[in-house]
Structure formats: C-alpha cells, structure tokens
Design an enzyme around this catalytic site. Structure first.
Site, short mmCIF file in Angstrom:
data_model
loop_
_atom_site.label_atom_id
_atom_site.label_comp_id
_atom_site.label_asym_id
_atom_site.label_seq_id
_atom_site.Cartn_x
_atom_site.Cartn_y
_atom_site.Cartn_z
N THR A 40 0.54 -1.07 -0.31
CA THR A 40 -0.45 -0.19 0.15
C THR A 40 0.82 1.56 -0.22
O THR A 40 1.41 0.60 0.58
CB THR A 40 -0.80 -0.30 1.15
OG1 THR A 40 -0.05 0.52 2.07
CG2 THR A 40 -1.34 -0.92 1.47
N ASP A 41 0.56 2.41 -0.21
CA ASP A 41 0.85 3.13 0.00
C ASP A 41 0.88 3.90 1.66
O ASP A 41 -0.05 3.04 2.40
CB ASP A 41 1.05 4.71 -0.79
CG ASP A 41 0.76 5.62 -1.24
OD1 ASP A 41 2.65 5.85 -0.12
OD2 ASP A 41 0.92 6.47 -2.36
#
Length: 765
Positions: free
Chosen positions: A292-293
């Site tokens: 994920t970011d």
C-alpha cells in the site's frame, strides 16, 4: 534447512521457510517501518536504534522504507545523512543484525524512493518523469532506469516505488510531474522501459531492483485534480486507459504493485478485491507482491470509513490482496488481533508472506545480503551517470515558441541578463522526491549560461522575485541589469522544493539567506500541492511584463512540474522553452539548447489549455465532447505531441502495405520524413489511429506508435509501424478487447493536430 539451499527451487525454499515460521514471524514479514529510524549517529559512530532491535525481537521486520531517504520529512540533512559509502555500511549493519540476531535469519528488503534518481545523498538526479516522457525516447529512459537501479542496489536498496503509471486527467494535480502525461499508450511504453531498466534480465543481480508500479489505479483521474480524491471512472474507460499501462508493465515482469489512495465507484483501491485479486492476479497472472501507499490501510477506517475499526481495515486489505503496508507500524498488530479474534485465518497471512518471501529469494538476498561500500562510493553519481542526466535533460526540453528565429543565441551577444526565481535556485530545478544536494553537484541555468559564454559575453543575474512571494522589491535590480543587456533570459515557473534549510534568497543578489525565522515557502507543486489555477504564482508574470517594456529580446524558460497557462507570455515572449524539472544537469542542457549546441527534440505529453476552464482537456477526448464555451473554444494552446525544432521536417508518401486486411491480420504503414532545414535534428514521428464507426463511442484519435529519428540536413528516412490487433482493438460492449470490421483512419505526423491520413479497411474474413 532447505530454504538456505540455493540449489532448491524458489517454491521449495518458500514452503520450507514458511513451515518453520511462527505467526509473529510471518506477520513481521508484512510490515515496513520507516528505515531512517533504524539507525542513529552517536558521535562519530553509526549504530542501530533500540526501537529497531525491539521490533526485530518481537517477530522481525520484513522490510524497511527509506533507510537511505534524506529530505525535510525524514529530518536527514547533508550534515546528519549518509554518504554513499556510509549508506552501504548502514544497510550492511542492519542486514547483519537481521540475519545473525533472529531465529531464522531472514534478510530485510530495503525499499527506496527512486522517482527520478535514488532519493539518497550523492545519487544522480535525473529529470522528473514528465520530462522523461517528453523525450519520447524509450531506450534513453530505460538507460536512465538502469543507472538508477545500479546506484540504488550499490547501497543495498532492493525495491523502488516507481514508475508512476497514472494517466493525468487534470494537471492541476500536484503529482503531475511524477507521471508521463495524458496518454495510456505512451505511459505503457515508458512503464515497460522502466521495468526492463530497473529489473534487468534477472533480479538476482547486484545491478537490479524491484519495480513497483503505482498507483493502482485511477489515481490520476481524481476529481478536480485533488490528490486522493474519488475517481469517477466507468469500467470501460478504466480498462482502456488507466489499467492498460499496468497490464503492459505486469506482462513485462514487474514484481510489485502499490495501491492508490483513491476510491473508484465507492470502493477504495486498497480494499478492492476485484482489482487486486481478480484482475491483477487471476486475469493478468501477476506473481509479485502488493504494497500500500503510506498509511492507506488506516485510511480505510479514518478516511473512506468503509471499516468500523483499524482491525477491520487490516482484514479488508489483506483479503483484497494486499501483502504489505508501507510505514505499517500498526498493521502487524491488527493482523495479530484479527487472527486471535477469528476474523482472519493463518492461511490468509500465509498467502501474503509467501509472496514477500518469493521476492527475497528472487533478489538473491539470502545468498548475497551485503553490499560493497567501496563499490557504492565509486558507482553512485559517477561521470557516466551525470552525462546521461545531461542527455536526458536536453531531450526532454520542449521548444514552444521561437519567433523570428530568436533561438539559437550567439555566444557573442555582448551582455546577457539572466533573471527569474528559477535561474539559480538548485532545488527549484529538481522536483519533488529529491534529497539534499551539494551545491557543486547542481548546474543551474545561470551556471550553464555563464560557462557557455565565458570569454564571449558578459552575464549578469538577478532573481527579481520569488515563486509565491508577493514582494516586488527585487524588480529594480532585475530591470537595471536587463536594461543594460542585449538579451534577457527569464527563468520562471514553479517549485516542488521542500524546505531544505536554505532559508530565503536576497532579491538583489540572489544569494541564499539562512534564517531561523519562518519563511514563505515557494512550493506550489509536488505531492499534496494541488492548485485551482495554472498561471504563474506570485508576481512572476508582473516581472515578465516589466522586462518586456525594455524592448529587448525576451526568452522565457519555464521550469515546473505541471503545465503553465499564461496567454500573455505566449503572445509577447520571443521564445519559450518548457524545461520541466530537468535535474542536476538542467543548466547545461538548457544552455546547450539556448546556444544551438543541441537542437531541441522534446515533445509535449500533455495538452496545454488556453484557459483552466477548458479542463479536462486531452487530445484523445471522445468525439461527443460537447459544444464550445461562450468565452473560448475547445482547442488547446499547445496540442499533445507538440514541439518545435531549429530545423524543419516534411512528411510525404504515407502508404499502407495493404489497405484491406482481415480481423487479426496486420499490415505495415510507412511515411517518408525529410529534414528540409539547415541543421541536424531529431524528429518524433507519431502514429495515430481512429476507428471511424464502432459499437461504442470512441476517442477521435489515439496514439498507437512513435519513434525518434535523427536526420541530417536534406536527409530522408522512412518510418514504419505495424498495424494489427493491438493498434485496432478497443473494449467492446461486453467489456472485452475486440477488433471490429470497418474503416480506420491511419494518421502519421508531427503532433496530434498536424497529421497525414490514409484509410485502412478491416473485414471479417
């Protein structure tokens, strides 16, 4: 232990290691704390922090983010940061602890930022991606990515969070500079080149790193150009435009994907099982891992509010297909609780762990966990990479205007005034995701012009103003120097520079002024800096207007991360260069172009509108785009693919090898291109296809091929392209790729609005 036996297959080694791991050790592989917090300086010695050791003792750490990252966010400066040799020594120190002080000795995966060069002190700074896209030179970009991989792996970095494959819909978005533009085909080509360059022939190499494709998906389609806002995309547009570059790059072998912050049709990308599992893994056969970011899983609870708790958010993400969270200090804790509460099974965890472990085996980390500090010292920022940065910067500069052959300039003009806030500000020419820089490593436009004109012309300099500051106190000095000059070069634009402690600048001398007091930030672009307007910030336009009153030739150089809309400049400047953020060699590259040592060959990868009210605007809009506005038409100021040269090119004899083919057959289209001017130059030959009638509405034209060719004066070369399924297909009524019989217009030319055209008839059999 079989997992330590390199003669066994990766599958065998992964299964063997997984069977030996506790739940805590498995979950440890899925977390990625901030790496710069893993070490500290104690007098002249670098040592590991207690926090890192504690995390390792609790089950381990699978990955670290940005161990070598240096910028105001990390608080790492030139004084406190790591030299290339020290960086290699620190990753070795961390790796040694992970291998020797944990039960199973699993090496750590170091993930680093490398958007346009490794974000570490001393690394080569290349042009930002929008500038690399403007080169239209896939081979050059692949070379750049190879250099970035070599420098990053030399210090121990094994994965990068690039390339950005987002399709830009609204350039007010601050992250436009990190993209390749508005066209999915061009983005796909650059994405494949990035994968080839970064990952090389094998990941099990001291010169290769994992490419992470981001942001998956639709991140560049946010409403209003606001970062992480919802994306309003139908399934057909999503598949044809936004997913296409990712699909192509996955097919090229990309081993990592980063989820986007945004939602699509109510479903956040970080919890979108349809995209992360069904499309990515089941349809495309993706074999890498998904990260994920930063903080995206927490956003499922606190931002999107599709999860009642952070524990539920972790469950949503892992079930959707996420394997790791960047900066996920709490991700592991919530995964542990979810298993204990029966919300997740151990098998859910095992899937993600296997994907991470496989990448570590592919990288050869178990066999070669350490790097050579001496090699890092000799490799990072070496002369060949600096020269490559200069070449890339030159090819990415776009000549927008050149009235009365103002350019190229003569070195013997007499007196030249270089003015503007970006003429001698090192950080304003580098873009976002840049580390602190030694002054001597960066060549500004002032540096480049002074070196080019040494012994020929007198060069004076005044900044005139800052990027955003409303003060005009510097105008007087700038006007004084300009009035005494024979030529004015004004370097204006934007800034994606974080606060690197430079303080502010003296508007009379341009010197840096270090101050402890809060100063006005010049940053108007970069991540989190979205705008409502696209004109020059501050009083830059006022400065240009004042300079114009002197009646001297005025060359405007834009240095920025997104398109600039300034009709006055378009009308009154004698010449305009769009340089984007050209990197550390930008000053040399721009001077090479200004004085004719290089013929500009950059072409726009974004349509530049006449007015912000025209947004969204792109060359490949649907035919049913609606009527004109009361105030203006729908045509851009500068179309997609546009860029001038110091020579002229003529296109002739557009022809098809076969003007009639059956579906799933192919033909060759050719065109002759002649350099009709007096100077050698490079031309970007662009192929567009238009489906005349189709079962669903289609864009008026779509880029389907391009090549960059070198031509001497009077020389003619033939450019050829293959037309087949890939060039003719679209997503049909059943949401599947199809080629329909009928007439297609095949167009080749200099840009999207200057094309020769012929017809191709496609029949069923």
């Amino acid at each position: 232990m079989k997992f330590l036996d390199a003669s066994c297959s990766i599958d065998e080694r992964t299964v063997d290691l997984l069977e030996r791991m506790t739940l805590e050790e498995k979950i440890g592989q899925l977390v990625q704390p901030f790496g710069w917090q893993a070490y500290e300086r104690a007098e002249d010695k670098i040592q590991l922090t207690d926090a890192f050791k504690e995390a390792m003792a609790k089950g381990g750490v699978g990955s670290l983010y940005g161990v070598l990252r240096a910028d105001p966010w990390t608080g790492v400066t030139l004084e406190t940061g790591l030299t290339p040799r020290e960086g290699a020594e620190v990753t070795n120190l961390i790796q040694k602890y992970a291998i020797e002080q944990t039960r199973l000795g699993i090496p750590i995966l170091f993930g680093e930022e490398c958007s346009h060069g490794h974000m570490a002190i001393g690394s080569t700074v290349f042009p930002v991606p929008i500038g690399m896209g403007s080169t239209w030179n896939v081979e050059l970009f692949e070379q750049m990515c190879r250099a970035v991989a070599v420098e990053t792996r030399a210090q121990g970095g094994a994965a990068t969070y690039s390339p950005v494959l987002d399709v830009v819909r609204d350039p007010r978005w601050g992250r436009t500079e990190e993209t390749f533009g508005e066209d999915p085909y061009l983005i796909s080509e650059m994405g494949v080149a990035a994968v080839r360059g970064l990952q090389g022939d094998t990941l099990n190499s001291d010169e290769s790193i994992i490419a992470t494709l981001k942001h998956f998906v639709g991140y560049g389609a946010s409403e209003g150009g606001r970062n992480a806002a919802p994306a309003h995309l139908g399934p057909r547009e999503l598949k044809e435009k936004d997913l296409l570059p990712f699909e192509r790059a996955v097919a090229a072998g990309a081993r990592s994907i980063m989820t986007a912050y945004n939602e699509i049709d109510g479903v956040p990308c970080t919890s979108n099982q349809e995209l992360l599992t069904h499309v990515l893994r089941e349809q495309w056969g993706f074999e890498g891992f998904v990260i994920t970011d930063c903080g995206a899983i927490n956003m499922l609870h606190h931002g999107h509010q599709v999860a009642e708790s952070e524990e539920d958010a972790a469950c949503l993400a892992i079930r959707a297909g996420v394997d790791m969270e960047m900066s996920g200090d709490n991700f592991g804790k919530y995964l542990q609780l979810a298993v204990e509460h029966g919300k997740l099974s151990v098998s859910d965890i095992d899937k993600a762990v296997c994907r991470v472990l496989r990448m570590k085996f592919e990288l050869g980390l178990f066999e070669r966990p350490y790097v050579d500090p001496g090699h890092a010292e000799n490799t990072i920022g070496k002369a060949e990479h600096v020269e490559l940065a200069r070449t890339a910067a030159r090819e990415g500069v776009v000549l927008l205007k050149n009235s009365n052959h103002t350019l190229p300039l003569s070195r013997s003009l007499g007196r030249i005034a270089v003015v503007g806030p970006n003429a001698n500000n090192i950080y304003n020419q580098l873009g976002d995701y840049t580390s602190p820089q030694q002054r001597q490593q960066i060549v500004t436009v002032l540096d480049g012009v002074q070196q080019k004109c040494a012994g020929f012309s007198e060069v004076s300099y005044a900044p005139g103003c800052r990027i955003k500051d409303p003060s005009t106190e510097g105008f007087q000095t700038a006007m004084q120097y300009a009035a005494a000059a024979d030529m004015i070069i004004a370097v204006v634009g934007g800034s994606s520079a974080r606060d690197f402690g430079e303080g502010t600048i003296d508007l009379k001398t341009g010197a840096a002024v270090i101050t402890d007091q809060s100063v006005l930030s010049d940053m108007d672009c970069g991540e989190g800096f979205d705008r409502a307007e696209l004109g020059l910030s501050g009083v830059q336009l006022e400065l240009l207007k004042e300079l114009r009153t002197l009646g001297k030739p005025l060359v405007v150089v834009y240095m920025n991360g997104r398109p600039i809309i300034e009709p006055w400049v378009d009308e009154h400047a004698d010449a305009i260069l769009e340089a984007w953020y050209p990197g550390q060699e930008g000053g040399h590259a721009i001077a090479d172009i200004l004085f004719g040592d290089y013929n500009p060959s950059g072409r726009l990868t974004l349509s530049i509108p006449k007015h912000v009210g025209q947004l969204p605007i792109a060359y490949n809009m649907k035919r049913t785009k609606g009527k004109r506005y009361v105030e203006t038409d729908l045509n851009p100021q500068y179309p997609f693919g546009y860029g001038l040269s110091y020579t002229s090119f003529q296109y002739d004899n557009l022809r098809l090898e076969q003007s009639k083919i059956a579906c799933h057959e192919s033909t060759i289209v050719s065109v002759d291109v002649t350099n009709t001017g007096s100077m050698a130059g490079q031309e970007v030959v662009q192929l567009y296809v238009s489906d005349v009638a189709s079962s669903v509405t289609r864009p008026a034209k779509e880029l389907k091929g391009f090549c960059k060719i070198d031509l001497q004066p009077g020389e003619t070369k033939t450019a050829q392209f293959t037309i087949g399924d890939q060039e003719l297909q679209f997503v049909g009524p059943n949401l599947e790729w199809t080629v329909e019989p009928g007439e297609f217009h095949i167009m080749i030319g200099r840009h999207a609005e200057d094309l020769l055209q012929t017809s191709l008839n496609v029949v069923s059999k």
